[in-house]
Design a protein around this motif. Structure first.
Motif, PDB file in Angstrom:
ATOM      1  N   ASP A  91      24.316  26.552  27.775  1.00 21.54           N
ATOM      2  CA  ASP A  91      23.016  26.794  28.396  1.00 21.54           C
ATOM      3  C   ASP A  91      22.627  25.508  29.141  1.00 21.54           C
ATOM      4  OD1 ASP A  91      20.353  27.175  29.066  1.00 21.54           O
ATOM      5  OD2 ASP A  91      19.849  28.190  27.190  1.00 21.54           O
TER       6      ASP A  91
ATOM      7  N   LEU B 278      16.826  18.907  27.731  1.00 27.30           N
ATOM      8  CA  LEU B 278      16.843  18.046  26.553  1.00 27.30           C
ATOM      9  C   LEU B 278      17.231  16.620  26.929  1.00 27.30           C
ATOM     10  CD1 LEU B 278      16.528  17.948  23.480  1.00 27.30           C
ATOM     11  CD2 LEU B 278      18.942  18.552  23.288  1.00 27.30           C
TER      12      LEU B 278
ATOM     13  N   ALA C  85      21.972  15.312  19.431  1.00 30.33           N
ATOM     14  CA  ALA C  85      21.415  16.538  20.000  1.00 30.33           C
ATOM     15  C   ALA C  85      22.495  17.364  20.688  1.00 30.33           C
ATOM     16  CB  ALA C  85      20.302  16.179  20.983  1.00 30.33           C
ATOM     17  N   ARG C  86      23.393  16.691  21.399  1.00 30.79           N
ATOM     18  CA  ARG C  86      24.477  17.411  22.072  1.00 30.79           C
ATOM     19  C   ARG C  86      25.409  18.075  21.058  1.00 30.79           C
ATOM     20  NH1 ARG C  86      25.756  12.606  26.469  1.00 30.79           N
ATOM     21  NH2 ARG C  86      23.950  12.986  27.824  1.00 30.79           N
TER      22      ARG C  86
ATOM     23  N   LEU D 252      23.805  21.238  19.749  1.00 34.33           N
ATOM     24  CA  LEU D 252      23.920  22.346  20.688  1.00 34.33           C
ATOM     25  C   LEU D 252      25.308  22.986  20.604  1.00 34.33           C
ATOM     26  CD1 LEU D 252      22.143  20.993  23.910  1.00 34.33           C
ATOM     27  CD2 LEU D 252      21.206  22.458  22.115  1.00 34.33           C
ATOM     28  N   GLU D 253      26.320  22.140  20.402  1.00 36.60           N
ATOM     29  CA  GLU D 253      27.678  22.663  20.236  1.00 36.60           C
ATOM     30  C   GLU D 253      27.780  23.524  18.974  1.00 36.60           C
ATOM     31  OE1 GLU D 253      30.296  22.486  22.103  1.00 36.60           O
ATOM     32  OE2 GLU D 253      29.780  20.980  23.613  1.00 36.60           O
TER      33      GLU D 253
ATOM     34  N   MET E 200      18.923  24.359  29.332  1.00 37.53           N
ATOM     35  CA  MET E 200      18.406  23.770  28.103  1.00 37.53           C
ATOM     36  C   MET E 200      18.981  22.371  27.877  1.00 37.53           C
ATOM     37  SD  MET E 200      18.801  25.020  24.137  1.00 37.53           S
ATOM     38  CE  MET E 200      17.879  26.535  24.387  1.00 37.53           C
ATOM     39  N   ALA E 201      20.297  22.228  28.076  1.00 37.92           N
ATOM     40  CA  ALA E 201      20.941  20.940  27.853  1.00 37.92           C
ATOM     41  C   ALA E 201      20.387  19.878  28.798  1.00 37.92           C
ATOM     42  CB  ALA E 201      22.448  21.076  28.029  1.00 37.92           C
TER      43      ALA E 201
ATOM     44  N   LEU F 284      25.470  25.108  17.478  1.00 39.85           N
ATOM     45  CA  LEU F 284      24.679  26.327  17.619  1.00 39.85           C
ATOM     46  C   LEU F 284      25.250  27.258  18.697  1.00 39.85           C
ATOM     47  CD1 LEU F 284      21.089  24.796  17.421  1.00 39.85           C
ATOM     48  CD2 LEU F 284      22.303  26.048  15.636  1.00 39.85           C
ATOM     49  N   CYS F 285      26.354  26.808  19.334  1.00 40.14           N
ATOM     50  CA  CYS F 285      27.018  27.608  20.375  1.00 40.14           C
ATOM     51  C   CYS F 285      26.105  27.894  21.568  1.00 40.14           C
ATOM     52  CB  CYS F 285      27.542  28.929  19.806  1.00 40.14           C
ATOM     53  SG  CYS F 285      28.747  28.695  18.476  1.00 40.14           S
ATOM     54  N   VAL F 286      25.254  26.906  21.911  1.00 41.48           N
ATOM     55  CA  VAL F 286      24.370  27.067  23.072  1.00 41.48           C
ATOM     56  C   VAL F 286      24.557  25.933  24.068  1.00 41.48           C
ATOM     57  CG1 VAL F 286      22.629  28.414  21.850  1.00 41.48           C
ATOM     58  CG2 VAL F 286      22.477  25.912  21.847  1.00 41.48           C
ATOM     59  N   ALA F 287      25.650  25.175  23.919  1.00 40.71           N
ATOM     60  CA  ALA F 287      25.880  24.034  24.810  1.00 40.71           C
ATOM     61  C   ALA F 287      26.103  24.479  26.252  1.00 40.71           C
ATOM     62  CB  ALA F 287      27.072  23.220  24.323  1.00 40.71           C
TER      63      ALA F 287
END
Length: 228
Positions: A193, A200, A181-182, A185-186, A196-197, A188-191
């Motif tokens: 956030d 999750l 999952a981590r 997120l990387e 959100m992280a 998707l370039c939203v790590a």
């Protein structure tokens, strides 16, 4: 399921002795100490009262991460006001949660923080789920020995059950899902956030085995689509 009790930087030997006594009384045996020699002091032995074997077999570690290397599911205790995380399970709520997980996770740890300051946010981030003891607002803390007794008493029924065989693949599902999952997120370039992280990370610890397997399938499909 094997369940270890981990004390992080305990300052008072008497608290370690009280924790050992609580563990022995309720059927727990694996005591781990992080960055402290309190278990070697006379006060620990004096308070342990017949639980010297717990102290004799303490495993000592330099860091909490070291103490959790062989642990597949980590429960951290904390005061709600000190944590940046928001999900809590009461001691009673841990029983059905661990009852389900014992079928597919072979080892767990219950982590207690420093007497004066608890666990740091970095240490809390190593946990799969957080727990705390509901208390009256005007008396917001237990000492370390009392806290260990509360949780050992609540979870003692799990120790009396016949251990189940857990395959390595099943046992690593949750850890692998967290890493996957981590990484997503990387990609998707939203790590960055953090909200959100953190959400999750907190929620994954609640998943049952079937949900964990299904989320693995979903992430696999997403990864496959992203690579096209």
């Amino acid at each position: 399921m094997q369940l270890a009790v981990v004390l992080v930087c305990p300052a008072r030997a008497e608290n370690v002795g009280a924790a050992a006594r609580a563990m022995k009384t309720m059927g727990f045996h694996d005591l781990r100490i992080v960055d402290s020699d309190a278990h070697l002091q006379d006060g620990a032995r004096r308070v342990a009262h017949g639980s010297g074997d717990i102290l004799d077999n303490v495993k000592a570690y330099a860091t909490l991460a070291d103490a959790l290397v062989d642990v597949q599911f980590t429960i951290a205790t904390t005061a709600r006001s000190r944590a940046k995380f928001h999900y809590y399970a009461t001691p009673a709520e841990l029983v059905p949660l661990l009852q389900e997980k014992r079928a597919w996770i072979g080892s767990a740890a219950l982590v207690f923080g420093r007497e004066d300051s608890g666990l740091t946010n970095e240490e809390l981030a190593l946990a799969d789920i957080l727990t705390g003891v509901p208390m009256a607002a005007d008396y917001p803390s237990l000492n370390l020995g009392q806290a260990v007794m509360v949780f050992c008493y609540q979870l003692a029924s799990l120790m009396q059950q016949v251990p189940q065989q857990v395959t390595p693949v099943d046992a690593n599902q949750l850890h692998a899902l967290r890493l996957r999952a981590r990484e997503l997120l990387e990609k998707l370039c939203v790590a960055d956030d953090i909200k959100m992280a953190d959400w999750l990370d907190q929620r994954l610890g609640l998943l049952e085995q079937r949900d964990t397997a299904m989320l693995h399938r979903l992430l696999h499909d997403i990864e496959k689509k992203l690579s096209e």
